[in-house]
Scaffold this active site. Structure first.
Site, mmCIF file in Angstrom:
data_model
loop_
_atom_site.group_PDB
_atom_site.id
_atom_site.type_symbol
_atom_site.label_atom_id
_atom_site.label_comp_id
_atom_site.label_asym_id
_atom_site.label_seq_id
_atom_site.Cartn_x
_atom_site.Cartn_y
_atom_site.Cartn_z
ATOM 1 N N GLU A 51 81.799 -44.086 86.722
ATOM 2 C CA GLU A 51 80.392 -44.057 86.330
ATOM 3 C C GLU A 51 80.174 -43.138 85.138
ATOM 4 O O GLU A 51 79.370 -43.439 84.249
ATOM 5 C CB GLU A 51 79.512 -43.646 87.506
ATOM 6 C CG GLU A 51 79.385 -44.718 88.578
ATOM 7 C CD GLU A 51 78.794 -46.010 88.037
ATOM 8 O OE1 GLU A 51 78.022 -45.974 87.067
ATOM 9 O OE2 GLU A 51 79.102 -47.078 88.597
ATOM 10 N N TYR A 134 70.538 -41.901 87.792
ATOM 11 C CA TYR A 134 71.335 -43.128 87.812
ATOM 12 C C TYR A 134 72.697 -42.887 88.468
ATOM 13 O O TYR A 134 73.114 -43.639 89.360
ATOM 14 C CB TYR A 134 71.549 -43.694 86.405
ATOM 15 C CG TYR A 134 72.661 -44.713 86.414
ATOM 16 C CD1 TYR A 134 72.434 -45.996 86.896
ATOM 17 C CD2 TYR A 134 73.965 -44.359 86.054
ATOM 18 C CE1 TYR A 134 73.462 -46.914 87.003
ATOM 19 C CE2 TYR A 134 74.999 -45.282 86.150
ATOM 20 C CZ TYR A 134 74.742 -46.549 86.620
ATOM 21 O OH TYR A 134 75.773 -47.442 86.742
ATOM 22 N N ASP A 152 70.884 -49.508 85.608
ATOM 23 C CA ASP A 152 71.529 -49.329 84.304
ATOM 24 C C ASP A 152 70.955 -50.362 83.339
ATOM 25 O O ASP A 152 70.053 -51.138 83.676
ATOM 26 C CB ASP A 152 73.047 -49.425 84.426
ATOM 27 C CG ASP A 152 73.562 -50.859 84.468
ATOM 28 O OD1 ASP A 152 72.791 -51.760 84.874
ATOM 29 O OD2 ASP A 152 74.725 -51.087 84.088
ATOM 30 N N CYS A 207 73.764 -62.613 81.981
ATOM 31 C CA CYS A 207 72.458 -62.315 81.374
ATOM 32 C C CYS A 207 72.625 -61.205 80.344
ATOM 33 O O CYS A 207 72.046 -60.126 80.448
ATOM 34 C CB CYS A 207 71.462 -61.912 82.461
ATOM 35 S SG CYS A 207 69.748 -61.886 81.915
ATOM 36 N N CYS A 214 72.533 -69.001 80.438
ATOM 37 C CA CYS A 214 71.617 -69.429 81.501
ATOM 38 C C CYS A 214 72.210 -70.553 82.343
ATOM 39 O O CYS A 214 71.900 -70.665 83.536
ATOM 40 C CB CYS A 214 70.280 -69.856 80.906
ATOM 41 S SG CYS A 214 69.376 -68.505 80.104
ATOM 42 N N CYS A 217 73.899 -69.072 85.263
ATOM 43 C CA CYS A 217 73.148 -68.073 86.024
ATOM 44 C C CYS A 217 72.713 -68.637 87.378
ATOM 45 O O CYS A 217 72.106 -69.714 87.447
ATOM 46 C CB CYS A 217 71.922 -67.622 85.235
ATOM 47 S SG CYS A 217 70.926 -66.393 86.115
ATOM 48 N N CYS A 223 64.046 -67.802 86.990
ATOM 49 C CA CYS A 223 63.890 -66.791 85.948
ATOM 50 C C CYS A 223 62.560 -66.964 85.220
ATOM 51 O O CYS A 223 62.316 -67.983 84.563
ATOM 52 C CB CYS A 223 65.056 -66.882 84.963
ATOM 53 S SG CYS A 223 64.904 -65.744 83.564
#
Length: 306
Positions: A51, A134, A152, A207, A214, A217, A223
């Site tokens: 991270e 975060y 994020d 995305c 798309c 997705c 969406c």
């Protein structure tokens, strides 16, 4: 006598995000990348290291440094025993090297306060040096399977498009985004932690900021941005990240000299990496102020020992 007609029960309202969770998590189960920090043997420390490294840095650049790092320092105590300059040296060219100092500071705190084990509680994680909201949420979620909103850049972009119907989220995370992320969290801890990882992966692989896919997705039919015809971004200009000619580039060149040196480096060796003296001096002063470089007597410099 006719029996009384019972009223038809009203349909229960669908919780926010409920129709998004299953398709996104199912997609993740099939398409998630096999990354070392996602494997069971990575442990909480491996998750924390990843991270720190992944902030503003792509996975492809992080992978080799991560592998070297956890092989050398498999536990926080192993890193805590080293000088902070060694963390900076091992950070290599990942960029934003203050993250290396912060990770070293976190390792020291974990060793001193928690017996060398990454703490499990969100508040304890947040209290570690160099860890913000975060990172604390990400470690609690990904390492310990807890229920936290993990926001994020990738997740924020997915939520902006799928739910808010805009192309990009604001430049900085807003209270409204945090409220939406909490509203979208599944109730189950295990499902929530999978949702956090899955929505992040969806933003990273499908995305994306440019050339979104798309057709791949799993929630394209839901969406809001796509259904609205993909309206162009009409908010503040997107911030571009420049590097060439900036103080960041000069700082990187100065640190590269110090990382490769086994003994303190004279000013003359640093002067050779950048011709413009004012910018070079400003970059060097910034490195000293940030604790990344330690000045010595006689015009010598080294990575920090304390």
């Amino acid at each position: 006598m006719t029996a009384p007609t019972m009223p038809t029960p009203s349909p229960q309202p669908t919780a926010p995000g409920e129709t998004l969770h299953e398709p996104v998590i199912t997609w993740f189960d099939e398409h998630a990348r096999d990354l070392p920090w996602r494997r069971p043997d990575a442990g909480p420390w491996g998750v924390m290291v990843s991270e720190f490294m992944l902030q503003q840095t792509p996975v492809s650049r992080v992978l080799p440094v991560y592998e070297q790092w956890v092989a050398r320092w498999p536990r926080p105590a192993d890193l805590a025993k080293e000088a902070p300059g060694e963390a900076v040296r091992a950070w290599g060219r990942l960029g934003y090297p203050r993250r290396a100092l912060r990770l070293h500071g976190a390792a020291v705190a974990i060793t001193e306060r928690h017996g060398g084990d990454v703490p499990t509680e969100h508040a304890q994680l947040l209290a570690l040096p160099g860890i913000g909201e975060y990172t604390a949420a990400a470690v609690a979620s990904f390492a310990y399977g807890q229920r936290h909103a993990v926001l994020d850049t990738n997740v924020r972009r997915v939520f902006a498009r799928a739910v808010a119907g805009v192309q990009y989220p604001p430049n900085a995370t807003t209270a409204a985004e945090r409220k939406l992320a909490r509203a979208l969290l599944p109730e189950s801890e295990r499902t929530a932690s999978r949702w956090a990882a899955a929505s992040m992966e969806l933003g990273a692989l499908v995305c994306t900021a440019k050339n979104e896919s798309c057709h791949r997705c799993p929630i394209a039919s839901q969406c809001a941005w796509r259904l609205a015809g993909k309206p162009e971004h009409d908010g503040p200009p997107r911030r571009g990240q420049t590097y060439a000619g900036t103080d960041r580039q000069v700082r990187g060149k100065l640190l590269a000299v110090l990382r490769e040196a086994v003994t303190p480096v004279p000013q003359s060796a640093l002067d050779r990496v950048w011709e413009e003296p004012v910018q070079r001096a400003r970059a060097l002063d910034g490195l000293v102020a940030d604790g990344l470089v330690e000045p010595l007597t006689g015009g010598l410099y080294r990575l920090p020992l304390t």
